[in-house]
Design a protein around this motif. Structure first.
Motif: not given
Length: 282
Positions: A81, A113-116, A118-122
């Motif tokens: 991130y 939060r990332s569910d992958d 750290g590939e994507t964040w919200q």
């Protein structure tokens, strides 16, 4: 200063320092090493967290970046991130149920939060004050508490889909919404918060809070270092003003002794495998 214990090996410790980067010990603090990464071996480290599902995966919060390694610190990815606004990453917590889920707290109060991995964040929550702790429930990781240095505590029961701004007693106790850290027992039936008011306890994972009676008056000392026996919530420790405090009865009575340092205690860890072993960072 922060300190993290390997969830599978309590002899393995990580420390984030104020100016000397990250240190780690493989022998319960007898000796210390630094990672090969030159950026992480100097300067201020805000937080370190180990993936409970894979102890070779470690995340380090420094400056505007979250760093990550999945090969036991041989190499680090410095783009897990990156905040382009100049906002610091100050907290990181990895879901013990699903190691792909990572939470970070920022200095501007945002919780992402990332569910992958750290590939994507919200953005999950905006608290508007710097995040001091992200605490994941030890038996139901959908439940998360977030504390801030000036704006109290927030709670979710559904992994961040909805958040509650906790009111329970925090508004009634002077400066209790200034929260330095939170800790919990192994089953999360007891949570303790170190606040500017003093120590508070919760038996409903943060929805309501009760004052823990201390030797000192509310607000008299600043308590940042607090520990608990993970299997016995009646055994509580804290350190402040070069004094170590211990209670074996949930705070009804306290024993005190001098710490072997005049520096300010900032963090405390209790070894879950041998609760007579405590670590205090100053």
């Amino acid at each position: 200063l922060n300190m993290e214990m390997d969830p599978q090996d309590s002899e393995y410790l990580y420390v984030g320092t104020r100016s000397n980067g990250m240190l780690y010990s493989e022998d319960g603090g007898l000796s210390w090493r630094q990672p090969y990464n030159s950026v992480l071996s100097q300067g201020l480290i805000f937080d370190v967290d180990v993936d409970p599902t894979d102890v070779c995966t470690v995340y380090v919060a420094k400056g505007t970046k979250l760093y990550g390694t999945n090969d036991c610190m041989r190499t680090f990815d410095d783009e897990i991130y990156v905040d382009n606004r100049g906002v610091n990453v100050v907290q990181v917590a990895v879901d013990w149920y699903d190691g792909n889920v990572i939470w970070i707290g920022l200095s501007n109060g945002d919780v992402l939060r990332s569910d992958d991995s750290g590939e994507t964040w919200q953005t999950s929550l905006k608290t508007n004050q710097e995040v001091s702790t992200i605490l994941i429930h030890n038996t139901d990781s959908r439940k998360v508490l977030v504390s801030t240095f000036e704006n109290g505590i927030f709670k979710t029961d559904d992994r961040g889909e909805n958040w509650e701004d906790i009111e329970g007693n925090l508004d009634e106790l002077k400066d209790a919404d200034e929260v330095f850290t939170m800790i919990q027992t192994s089953d999360s039936t007891m949570v303790i918060a170190a606040t500017q008011y003093g120590l508070l306890s919760s038996t409903d994972f943060g929805s309501s809070w009760e004052e823990i009676e201390l030797v000192t008056s509310p607000g008299q000392v600043t308590i940042r270092a607090v520990g608990i026996d993970p299997e016995n919530p009646d055994t509580i420790y804290y350190a402040a003003n070069a004094t170590f405090y211990r209670s074996l009865d949930g705070g009804s009575t306290w024993n005190t002794e001098r710490l072997p340092t005049s520096r300010v205690p900032r963090v405390m860890l209790v070894d879950p495998n041998d609760v007579s072993v405590l670590y205090v960072g100053v």
